[in-house]
Write a protein that holds these residues in place. Structure first.
Motif, PDB file in Angstrom:
ATOM      1  N   GLU A  20      41.983  30.725  45.816  1.00 42.97           N
ATOM      2  CA  GLU A  20      42.404  29.663  44.895  1.00 42.97           C
ATOM      3  C   GLU A  20      41.244  28.719  44.603  1.00 42.97           C
ATOM      4  O   GLU A  20      41.071  28.277  43.467  1.00 42.97           O
ATOM      5  CB  GLU A  20      43.595  28.895  45.463  1.00 42.97           C
ATOM      6  CG  GLU A  20      44.127  27.819  44.538  1.00 42.97           C
ATOM      7  CD  GLU A  20      44.474  28.313  43.149  1.00 42.97           C
ATOM      8  OE1 GLU A  20      44.163  27.602  42.165  1.00 42.97           O
ATOM      9  OE2 GLU A  20      45.035  29.418  43.011  1.00 42.97           O
ATOM     10  N   ARG A  23      39.086  30.466  42.150  1.00 39.55           N
ATOM     11  CA  ARG A  23      39.719  30.409  40.825  1.00 39.55           C
ATOM     12  C   ARG A  23      39.529  29.043  40.172  1.00 39.55           C
ATOM     13  O   ARG A  23      39.294  28.943  38.975  1.00 39.55           O
ATOM     14  CB  ARG A  23      41.228  30.672  40.927  1.00 39.55           C
ATOM     15  CG  ARG A  23      41.631  32.099  40.967  1.00 39.55           C
ATOM     16  CD  ARG A  23      43.169  32.208  40.840  1.00 39.55           C
ATOM     17  NE  ARG A  23      43.647  33.290  41.656  1.00 39.55           N
ATOM     18  CZ  ARG A  23      44.202  33.187  42.866  1.00 39.55           C
ATOM     19  NH1 ARG A  23      44.386  32.019  43.419  1.00 39.55           N
ATOM     20  NH2 ARG A  23      44.597  34.251  43.526  1.00 39.55           N
ATOM     21  N   TRP A  62      36.480  39.646  46.043  1.00 35.96           N
ATOM     22  CA  TRP A  62      36.279  38.223  45.791  1.00 35.96           C
ATOM     23  C   TRP A  62      34.940  37.716  46.305  1.00 35.96           C
ATOM     24  O   TRP A  62      34.390  36.765  45.755  1.00 35.96           O
ATOM     25  CB  TRP A  62      37.395  37.407  46.433  1.00 35.96           C
ATOM     26  CG  TRP A  62      38.702  37.538  45.722  1.00 35.96           C
ATOM     27  CD1 TRP A  62      39.646  38.516  45.893  1.00 35.96           C
ATOM     28  CD2 TRP A  62      39.220  36.688  44.708  1.00 35.96           C
ATOM     29  NE1 TRP A  62      40.698  38.314  45.052  1.00 35.96           N
ATOM     30  CE2 TRP A  62      40.474  37.194  44.311  1.00 35.96           C
ATOM     31  CE3 TRP A  62      38.742  35.528  44.096  1.00 35.96           C
ATOM     32  CZ2 TRP A  62      41.252  36.591  43.336  1.00 35.96           C
ATOM     33  CZ3 TRP A  62      39.524  34.926  43.124  1.00 35.96           C
ATOM     34  CH2 TRP A  62      40.754  35.456  42.755  1.00 35.96           C
ATOM     35  N   GLY A  81      45.619  37.198  38.516  1.00 39.31           N
ATOM     36  CA  GLY A  81      45.864  35.842  38.978  1.00 39.31           C
ATOM     37  C   GLY A  81      46.924  35.816  40.057  1.00 39.31           C
ATOM     38  O   GLY A  81      47.320  34.773  40.521  1.00 39.31           O
TER      39      GLY A  81
END
Length: 116
Positions: A20, A23, A62, A81
């Motif tokens: 998160e 993101r 990631w 997402g």
């Protein structure tokens, strides 16, 4: 999300928090992450838990590790997402795949037996 996080192992919760933050731009693409001791303190977990979280994020695309330099946010992150799958979800997927493999193995064995 609160109920969801209770179903996740601690390392999965940390991995989701880091994802998160990637993101949201807290950690920029290509940026070197803080050292593991600092990150473990930040997320209030043991270093081993943080390492498992980073391993999960690495497996999911990631982050990248560059020994002995450190861990970096990937140059591009996965398109999804959606949150990372939980351990129970992964376990169910593995069981489904094992059943499918067993079924395929039986089919192959039956075909091979018919050739003899």
């Amino acid at each position: 999300m609160e109920a969801e996080s209770r179903l996740q192992a601690p390392f999965e919760q940390v991995a989701e928090k880091i994802a998160e933050e990637i993101r949201s731009g807290t950690y920029a693409l290509g940026e070197k992450l803080p050292n593991q001791r600092d990150m473990a303190e930040r997320y209030d977990v043991a270093i081993a838990t943080l390492q498992k979280a980073l391993g999960l994020l690495r497996d999911r695309g990631w982050v990248n590790s560059r020994a002995p330099i450190g861990t970096f946010v990937a140059a591009s992150i996965p398109d999804s997402g959606e949150p990372l799958p939980s351990l129970p979800e992964l376990s169910a997927t593995v069981k489904d795949l094992q059943a499918e493999v067993a079924s395929l193995r039986k089919s192959v064995d039956d075909l091979m037996a018919g050739r003899d």
